[in-house]
Enzyme design. Structure first.
Site, PDB file in Angstrom:
ATOM      1  CG  ASP A  98      89.266  20.600-103.454  1.00 46.93           C
ATOM      2  OD1 ASP A  98      90.438  20.670-103.048  1.00 46.93           O
ATOM      3  OD2 ASP A  98      88.865  21.126-104.508  1.00 46.93           O
ATOM      4  CG  ASP A 194      93.715  24.114-102.718  1.00 47.54           C
ATOM      5  OD1 ASP A 194      93.229  24.317-103.836  1.00 47.54           O
ATOM      6  OD2 ASP A 194      94.087  25.028-101.953  1.00 47.54           O
ATOM      7  CD  GLU A 236      95.799  23.846-107.320  1.00 43.73           C
ATOM      8  OE1 GLU A 236      95.428  24.734-108.093  1.00 43.73           O
ATOM      9  OE2 GLU A 236      95.692  23.933-106.080  1.00 43.73           O
ATOM     10  CG  HIS A 310      88.004  25.725-109.210  1.00 42.07           C
ATOM     11  ND1 HIS A 310      88.776  24.582-109.310  1.00 42.07           N
ATOM     12  CD2 HIS A 310      88.487  26.398-108.141  1.00 42.07           C
ATOM     13  CE1 HIS A 310      89.675  24.586-108.346  1.00 42.07           C
ATOM     14  NE2 HIS A 310      89.524  25.675-107.620  1.00 42.07           N
ATOM     15  CG  ASP A 311      91.704  27.676-109.596  1.00 42.14           C
ATOM     16  OD1 ASP A 311      90.811  28.316-109.007  1.00 42.14           O
ATOM     17  OD2 ASP A 311      92.398  26.793-109.060  1.00 42.14           O
TER      18      ASP A 311
HETATM   19  C1  GLC Z   1      93.905  26.398-105.412  1.00 39.02           C
HETATM   20  C2  GLC Z   1      92.435  26.408-105.748  1.00 39.02           C
HETATM   21  C3  GLC Z   1      91.994  27.834-105.902  1.00 39.02           C
HETATM   22  C4  GLC Z   1      92.219  28.520-104.571  1.00 39.02           C
HETATM   23  C5  GLC Z   1      93.658  28.379-104.099  1.00 39.02           C
HETATM   24  C6  GLC Z   1      93.801  28.745-102.673  1.00 39.02           C
HETATM   25  O1  GLC Z   1      94.690  26.919-106.424  1.00 39.02           O
HETATM   26  O2  GLC Z   1      92.215  25.648-106.890  1.00 39.02           O
HETATM   27  O3  GLC Z   1      90.674  27.952-106.310  1.00 39.02           O
HETATM   28  O4  GLC Z   1      91.911  29.872-104.672  1.00 39.02           O
HETATM   29  O5  GLC Z   1      94.108  27.054-104.204  1.00 39.02           O
HETATM   30  O6  GLC Z   1      93.183  27.779-101.876  1.00 39.02           O
END
Ligand code: GLC
Length: 546
Positions: A98, A194, A236, A310-311
């Protein structure tokens, strides 16, 4: 379209802090993951997306990185990671790292240097202004933090302990590329990037998402780090439309393999309060959104399929029924997703139907997003009451997905020998891996079958490359679709309600491939007047001879 190895892959996301604690400190770790590789191989997955394990103060559970090339001691050592990569390979599993490239932790030595003086060589690695503008942090509050030493503000789209990196600075770009190439040399199979759609931002214009420099930066990253390594990369991208997703994932543009789009994942969020006030689940809208994405690409893009990460809250609690129909609705969502076109992602615990959690007190939760949003919405703006906010937490908070993995019915669910960093969901005596493995009708074996189908000689090609056609788009309870490839056709038909429902579909059945109910097959050999039980999900091969 040229076939790629990752078209047929199934990915499993591990959230390391909550997966398996081998050291007995209440945090999951790398050796814990190694100890579960045989389990993951049995499930049938090909890739592990490993959420961050880098050195981190853990303000955002590792999404705040203090050193991109060191492992946090909570998780183990670099040698443990190398062992994970090597052992996973023996289990035919590759590791996806990641990459958090939009920001670092304020503990990163770049930032520690940068904040020392205006002329520090690292100053320009971050974004500083004399005066803040009106941009807000995604975790609540202003996106600027005052630094008294140098009398300037630095920019952070997430917590103030996560300063945004300055991608306008080519030195930052170069350092990041070198770091990624070092990870490629460690033998990883790919990367998840990310919040990657934030790196092309133009702050003074107020543009944070999909900024003008985003795609050129990604092309340079591809050129410098990914090309010729046969990696899989997934971005993402909360702000992606199908048009935007093509820009990332069209093979001709050489950027990323695919992106996570979130249109379906935010469907029930409130226009003003977002995830903290959810709206009624709208199946017709979900079907419309997903079928738009299923039909968006003609070889010029690729879908990443997911319900969970995880979000996000657990799908079985969110849009299924985690009480009476927990197992059945978990299998239904599995069938719907794994029947679609794209690369499926499973989030840890999804494969046993893990559910959301309801802790009584706000203090029982750990997530920085919960804490900062509470501060903003309940204490400062008073736009939500404490009770309303807690309802939002129960429905949508990220900690729903982050409670420790439930391995068995021993104390702490077999996750750890000691009290874990975040409490275990109290339903672990009922919902756990050990129990699932003993029951041939468990959610686990349903996932295993779906994954095996994607690899099978009979149905693999159609599941991976078949076209998608939504049926009954306006039906308020039924989600059904067809997949076609050459002379083959598959039908997925599901009932997302607690009531039985009858549908009439004019197709000839060749075989019933999968049913989430143990049921006498004779009852369902006709599709005319098909009666679906609550949360029933069926997958058929159709007879296409006439
Ligand atoms: C992404 C991750 C999340 C994190 C954010 C900031 O959305 O999936 O868990 O808090 O980025 O890095």
């Amino acid at each position: 379209m040229e076939k790629q190895w990752w078209h047929s892959a199934v990915v499993y996301q591990v959230y390391p802090r909550s997966f398996c604690d081998s050291s007995g400190d209440g945090n999951g770790d790398l050796r814990g993951i190694i100890s579960k590789l045989a389990y993951l191989e049995k499930l049938g997955i090909n890739l592990i997306w490993l959420s961050p394990v880098y050195l981190s103060p853990m303000k955002d559970n590792g999404y705040d990185i203090a050193d991109y090339q060191a492992i946090d001691p909570r998780f183990g050592s670099l040698n443990d990671l190398r062992e994970l990569i090597a052992t996973a390979r023996q289990h035919h599993i590759g590791i996806i790292m990641d990459l958090v490239l939009n920001h670092s932790s304020d503990q990163h030595h770049w930032f520690q240097q940068a904040k020392q003086s205006l002329d520090n060589p690292y100053r320009d690695y971050y974004i500083w202004r004399d005066q803040p503008n009106s941009l807000r942090s995604i975790f609540g509050g202003p996106a600027w933090n005052y630094d008294a030493t140098t009398d300037q503000y630095y920019f952070h789209l997430f917590a103030d302990s996560q300063p945004d990196l300055n991608w306008e600075n080519t030195q930052v770009e170069k350092e990041i590329q070198q770091m990624i190439s070092w990870w490629v040399a460690q033998g990883v199979a790919g990367f998840r990037l990310d919040v990657i759609d934030l790196i092309g931002k133009q702050i003074d214009q107020g543009i944070t998402e999909n900024g003008p420099r985003l795609h050129p930066l990604l092309q340079q990253l591809h050129q410098a780090c990914f090309a010729n390594h046969n990696l899989v990369t997934v971005g993402e991208t909360w702000g992606a439309t199908p048009e935007i997703a093509k820009r990332y994932s069209d093979p001709a543009r050489e950027e990323l393999s695919m992106v996570f789009q979130f249109e379906h994942a935010a469907l029930d969020w409130h226009p003003q309060h977002g995830k903290w006030q959810t709206q009624k689940f709208d199946l017709v809208a979900l079907k419309r959104v997903l079928s738009k994405w299923q039909t968006a690409f003609q070889g010029d893009g690729w879908n990443a399929l997911f319900w969970n990460n995880h979000d996000l809250p657990r799908i079985v609690s969110r849009w299924g029924n985690d009480r009476q129909y927990r197992q059945r609705s978990a299998k239904l969502f599995a069938t719907l997703l794994h029947g679609m076109q794209g690369t499926p992602y499973i989030y840890q615990g999804e494969e046993i139907g893990m559910t959301n959690v309801r802790f009584e007190h706000l203090d029982d939760y750990q997530d920085i997003e919960i804490k900062n949003s509470y501060q903003e919405k309940v204490l400062e703006q008073q736009s939500l009451s404490h009770q309303q906010f807690m309802q939002g937490v129960y429905a949508s908070a990220r900690d729903n997905a982050r409670t420790p993995m439930q391995w068995d019915n021993l104390p702490h669910a077999g996750f750890s020998k000691v009290q874990p960093w975040l409490a275990v969901n109290p339903n672990y005596p009922e919902v756990n891996v050990s129990k699932a493995l003993q029951n041939p009708h468990s959610v686990f074996y349903h996932y295993q079958r779906l994954i095996a189908l994607r690899k099978s000689a009979d149905y693999g090609e159609i599941l991976i490359y078949g076209s998608f056609e939504l049926l009954l788009p306006e039906h308020p309870q039924v989600f059904a679709y067809l997949r076609r490839y050459q002379q083959q056709a598959l039908l997925v038909v599901t009932n997302l309600s607690e009531q039985a429902v009858a549908v009439s579909l004019d197709y000839q059945i060749k075989a019933l491939i999968l049913n989430n109910l143990q049921q006498d097959e004779a009852q369902i050999s006709h599709l005319q007047g098909l009666s679906l039980a609550p949360y029933q999900a069926l997958l058929y091969a159709l007879d296409t001879t006439n």
